[in-house]
Design a protein around this motif. Structure first.
Motif, PDB file in Angstrom:
ATOM      1  N   GLU A 181       3.285   4.241   1.033  1.00  0.00           N
ATOM      2  CA  GLU A 181       3.843   4.542   2.902  1.00  0.00           C
ATOM      3  C   GLU A 181       2.617   3.688   3.303  1.00  0.00           C
ATOM      4  O   GLU A 181       1.726   3.172   3.237  1.00  0.00           O
ATOM      5  CB  GLU A 181       3.866   5.781   2.297  1.00  0.00           C
ATOM      6  N   MET A 182       3.219   3.326   4.704  1.00  0.00           N
ATOM      7  CA  MET A 182       2.147   3.157   5.269  1.00  0.00           C
ATOM      8  C   MET A 182       2.118   4.708   6.911  1.00  0.00           C
ATOM      9  O   MET A 182       2.763   5.060   7.299  1.00  0.00           O
ATOM     10  CB  MET A 182       2.859   1.898   6.614  1.00  0.00           C
ATOM     11  N   ARG A 183       0.880   5.067   7.076  1.00  0.00           N
ATOM     12  CA  ARG A 183       1.193   6.080   7.806  1.00  0.00           C
ATOM     13  C   ARG A 183       0.709   6.207   8.521  1.00  0.00           C
ATOM     14  O   ARG A 183      -0.761   5.106   8.568  1.00  0.00           O
ATOM     15  CB  ARG A 183       0.257   7.768   7.456  1.00  0.00           C
ATOM     16  N   PRO A 184      -0.230   6.943   9.051  1.00  0.00           N
ATOM     17  CA  PRO A 184      -0.903   6.354  11.098  1.00  0.00           C
ATOM     18  C   PRO A 184      -2.357   6.553  11.111  1.00  0.00           C
ATOM     19  O   PRO A 184      -2.869   6.910  11.392  1.00  0.00           O
ATOM     20  CB  PRO A 184      -0.201   6.749  11.986  1.00  0.00           C
ATOM     21  N   ARG A 185      -2.645   6.733   9.988  1.00  0.00           N
ATOM     22  CA  ARG A 185      -4.146   6.959   9.337  1.00  0.00           C
ATOM     23  C   ARG A 185      -4.964   6.745   7.984  1.00  0.00           C
ATOM     24  O   ARG A 185      -3.461   6.751   7.051  1.00  0.00           O
ATOM     25  CB  ARG A 185      -4.333   8.496   9.929  1.00  0.00           C
ATOM     26  N   PRO A 186      -5.523   6.803   8.092  1.00  0.00           N
ATOM     27  CA  PRO A 186      -6.597   6.988   6.409  1.00  0.00           C
ATOM     28  C   PRO A 186      -5.310   7.806   5.366  1.00  0.00           C
ATOM     29  O   PRO A 186      -4.981   9.077   6.067  1.00  0.00           O
ATOM     30  CB  PRO A 186      -7.811   6.812   6.673  1.00  0.00           C
ATOM     31  N   SER A 187      -5.248   7.497   4.457  1.00  0.00           N
ATOM     32  CA  SER A 187      -5.100   8.344   3.198  1.00  0.00           C
ATOM     33  C   SER A 187      -5.951   7.826   1.958  1.00  0.00           C
ATOM     34  O   SER A 187      -5.593   9.079   1.541  1.00  0.00           O
ATOM     35  CB  SER A 187      -3.062   8.164   3.286  1.00  0.00           C
ATOM     36  N   ARG A 188      -4.812   6.920   1.509  1.00  0.00           N
ATOM     37  CA  ARG A 188      -4.540   6.861  -0.498  1.00  0.00           C
ATOM     38  C   ARG A 188      -4.475   5.230  -0.596  1.00  0.00           C
ATOM     39  O   ARG A 188      -4.221   4.764   0.367  1.00  0.00           O
ATOM     40  CB  ARG A 188      -3.893   7.676  -0.574  1.00  0.00           C
ATOM     41  N   ILE A 189      -5.044   5.038  -2.075  1.00  0.00           N
ATOM     42  CA  ILE A 189      -4.376   3.894  -2.301  1.00  0.00           C
ATOM     43  C   ILE A 189      -3.844   4.620  -3.812  1.00  0.00           C
ATOM     44  O   ILE A 189      -4.420   5.657  -4.027  1.00  0.00           O
ATOM     45  CB  ILE A 189      -5.797   2.544  -2.418  1.00  0.00           C
ATOM     46  N   THR A 190      -3.517   3.418  -4.718  1.00  0.00           N
ATOM     47  CA  THR A 190      -2.663   3.699  -5.997  1.00  0.00           C
ATOM     48  C   THR A 190      -2.700   3.173  -6.653  1.00  0.00           C
ATOM     49  O   THR A 190      -3.504   1.494  -6.126  1.00  0.00           O
ATOM     50  CB  THR A 190      -1.123   3.871  -5.511  1.00  0.00           C
ATOM     51  N   GLU A 191      -2.129   2.586  -8.024  1.00  0.00           N
ATOM     52  CA  GLU A 191      -2.454   1.266  -8.706  1.00  0.00           C
ATOM     53  C   GLU A 191      -2.075   0.252  -8.510  1.00  0.00           C
ATOM     54  O   GLU A 191      -1.987  -0.657  -8.449  1.00  0.00           O
ATOM     55  CB  GLU A 191      -2.200   2.301  -9.886  1.00  0.00           C
ATOM     56  N   LYS A 192      -1.605  -0.154  -7.344  1.00  0.00           N
ATOM     57  CA  LYS A 192      -0.271  -0.881  -7.143  1.00  0.00           C
ATOM     58  C   LYS A 192      -1.451  -2.149  -7.060  1.00  0.00           C
ATOM     59  O   LYS A 192      -1.401  -3.440  -6.286  1.00  0.00           O
ATOM     60  CB  LYS A 192       0.378  -0.501  -5.732  1.00  0.00           C
ATOM     61  N   VAL A 193      -2.312  -1.321  -6.074  1.00  0.00           N
ATOM     62  CA  VAL A 193      -3.264  -2.467  -5.366  1.00  0.00           C
ATOM     63  C   VAL A 193      -4.311  -3.118  -6.803  1.00  0.00           C
ATOM     64  O   VAL A 193      -5.553  -4.521  -5.830  1.00  0.00           O
ATOM     65  CB  VAL A 193      -4.563  -1.407  -4.848  1.00  0.00           C
ATOM     66  N   VAL A 194      -4.781  -2.513  -7.970  1.00  0.00           N
ATOM     67  CA  VAL A 194      -5.545  -2.717  -8.823  1.00  0.00           C
ATOM     68  C   VAL A 194      -4.992  -3.771  -9.575  1.00  0.00           C
ATOM     69  O   VAL A 194      -5.495  -4.708 -10.143  1.00  0.00           O
ATOM     70  CB  VAL A 194      -6.014  -1.984 -10.261  1.00  0.00           C
ATOM     71  N   LYS A 195      -3.820  -3.953  -9.628  1.00  0.00           N
ATOM     72  CA  LYS A 195      -3.240  -5.048 -11.002  1.00  0.00           C
ATOM     73  C   LYS A 195      -3.386  -6.313 -10.330  1.00  0.00           C
ATOM     74  O   LYS A 195      -3.238  -6.870 -11.234  1.00  0.00           O
ATOM     75  CB  LYS A 195      -1.235  -4.445 -11.068  1.00  0.00           C
ATOM     76  N   PRO A 196      -2.867  -6.390  -8.907  1.00  0.00           N
ATOM     77  CA  PRO A 196      -3.025  -7.964  -8.717  1.00  0.00           C
ATOM     78  C   PRO A 196      -4.900  -8.234  -8.851  1.00  0.00           C
ATOM     79  O   PRO A 196      -5.539  -9.140  -9.370  1.00  0.00           O
ATOM     80  CB  PRO A 196      -2.804  -8.214  -7.847  1.00  0.00           C
ATOM     81  N   LEU A 197      -5.468  -7.378  -8.934  1.00  0.00           N
ATOM     82  CA  LEU A 197      -7.255  -7.925  -8.624  1.00  0.00           C
ATOM     83  C   LEU A 197      -7.662  -8.341 -10.584  1.00  0.00           C
ATOM     84  O   LEU A 197      -8.453  -8.866 -10.500  1.00  0.00           O
ATOM     85  CB  LEU A 197      -7.685  -6.428  -7.938  1.00  0.00           C
ATOM     86  N   VAL A 198      -7.132  -7.453 -11.102  1.00  0.00           N
ATOM     87  CA  VAL A 198      -7.067  -8.024 -12.660  1.00  0.00           C
ATOM     88  C   VAL A 198      -6.468  -9.064 -13.229  1.00  0.00           C
ATOM     89  O   VAL A 198      -6.792  -8.598 -14.338  1.00  0.00           O
ATOM     90  CB  VAL A 198      -7.244  -6.154 -13.280  1.00  0.00           C
TER      91      VAL A 198
END
Length: 413
Positions: A288-305
């Motif tokens: 999602e794209m919320r109007p405030r900080p909320s969370r990250i999921t596994e989706k962000v670590v996939k490219p990093l590794v």
């Protein structure tokens, strides 16, 4: 000598103690266990605590709860749902049913804003709040599988990284298994701008028949309701929904992984995909794209590794959260000020403008960009595969358990 901590998992379901890195913890699902210190209810799939409300705990466990010798942990760390008054009402009713006090209870969620919203509600409603903790279940789950093969996995991916060509077929990777509103908007805009074929794009497709798997194709009005502030954009892009629907399910990594639908079977894991080697960067489309900080999921670590720099279409503060896990981001080649923009539409446009620019750049320009962040790419992959799943996780898990036990130990008996 370390005092053991006995954790009773009272209902079925995934929970943060699945692969806990704390040598003190002993996890059991045997309700006859003599003296549980923590009683855990995995409620990630039960937003109103229906499963916990139906549990019948043995008398000796209820006695420990009543005597404030055992704490209750309501584990919603699989989800990042926002606070709602009816969720709080259901939570406090379950606590009452077990004869517990809110002071001996912990609620775990991915949403960083949940605690503030919940406490504000409790203050207005005259409720004693429980302790709220944040835990990103899927981030840890994505990398935990590599703990026993860390060195081998890193070397394999490093070899693939070193062998990448200077001419690549496409510009970016973007994984979009579940057709959520923000993802749909992004994909429609790529179609409108003629950029779909500039990326390796996966798409789970819309539900093909009633009761079948997946999510229904949304109408333009449904998209507008799901994406406040994007009304004009949805109107511009709605004519491309038929075309997106016609693509059906598009998956990556099929030939490489023996034609197994790895994006479906191992969707939460940070698997290697050959498409990373034939592109330059990743566009992460978060849940999602919320109007405030909320969370990250596994989706962000996939490219990093997988040795890829990334841009994130997600919540504000996403890059800050990524850095809190010890990774580094790419402010030397991307304009990361979008991470500080709270308005979803402006944040979307700030990210998309960079995607558009980079998608039309030459291989030579993109090679120069990636060369300039090579040390960061090496660090992120090494950190994510070799350190974070083991040493770093042990530190974080120990802190998490310590906080839970402090809640229990603070209770009068």
């Amino acid at each position: 000598m370390t005092t053991p901590i006995t954790v009773l998992v009272a209902t079925e379901g995934r929970h943060l103690f699945d692969n806990i890195h704390d040598s003190r913890v002993r996890v059991t699902s045997d309700v006859e266990v003599a003296e549980p210190d923590l009683v855990v209810f995995p409620v990630g799939r039960f937003r109103r605590f229906e499963n916990a409300a139906l549990v019948s705990l043995p008398t000796h466990v209820l006695r420990r709860i009543a005597d404030r010798q055992a704490g209750l942990v309501f584990d919603a760390s699989l989800e990042g749902g926002q606070h709602k008054p009816d969720i709080t009402a259901a939570l406090h009713e379950v606590i009452r049913q077990f004869g517990a006090s809110p002071g001996q209870c912990v609620y775990v969620t991915q949403d960083r804003q949940y605690e503030a919203d919940y406490r504000a509600h409790c203050e207005v409603s005259g409720l004693t709040p429980v302790t709220v903790l944040a835990h990103d279940y899927w981030v840890w789950d994505a990398l935990g599988q590599y703990e026993s093969t860390a060195e081998e996995t890193y070397q394999q991916r490093l070899t693939a990284f070193r062998g990448r060509h200077r001419q690549r077929s496409r510009r970016f990777v973007s994984l979009n298994r579940t057709p959520r509103p923000t993802k749909i908007l992004f994909l429609l805009q790529l179609l409108r701008d003629g950029l779909w074929d500039h990326g390796y794009i996966s798409f789970g497709g819309f539900r093909q028949k009633p009761g079948g798997p997946g999510k229904d194709r949304p109408s333009p009005d449904q998209l507008r309701r799901s994406l406040p502030g994007f009304d004009d954009r949805v109107s511009e892009l709605a004519p491309f929904i038929d075309r997106l629907d016609s693509y059906g399910r598009v998956l990556l990594g099929l030939e490489q992984h023996g034609w197994r639908r790895i994006e479906l079977a191992q969707a939460s894991q940070a698997v290697d995909l050959a498409e990373y080697d034939d592109s330059w960067f990743t566009v992460v489309t978060e849940t999602e794209m919320r109007p405030r900080p909320s969370r990250i999921t596994e989706k962000v670590v996939k490219p990093l590794v997988n040795f890829h720099p990334l841009l994130v279409l997600g919540n504000p503060g996403a890059l800050k959260m990524i850095r809190s896990y010890g990774f580094v981001t790419f402010d030397d080649v991307f304009d990361e000020r979008y991470d500080e923009e709270w308005d979803p539409k402006r944040r979307f446009d700030l990210v998309y403008a960079q995607i558009h620019r980079l998608s039309t750049a030459s291989d030579g320009q993109l090679a120069q960009l990636v060369d300039s962040v090579e040390e960061k790419l090496l660090f992120n992959a090494r950190w994510g595969l070799m350190t974070l799943p083991s040493t770093y996780r042990q530190q974080r898990d120990t802190e998490l358990v310590n906080t839970m036990m402090m809640v229990i130990d603070s209770q009068p008996r």
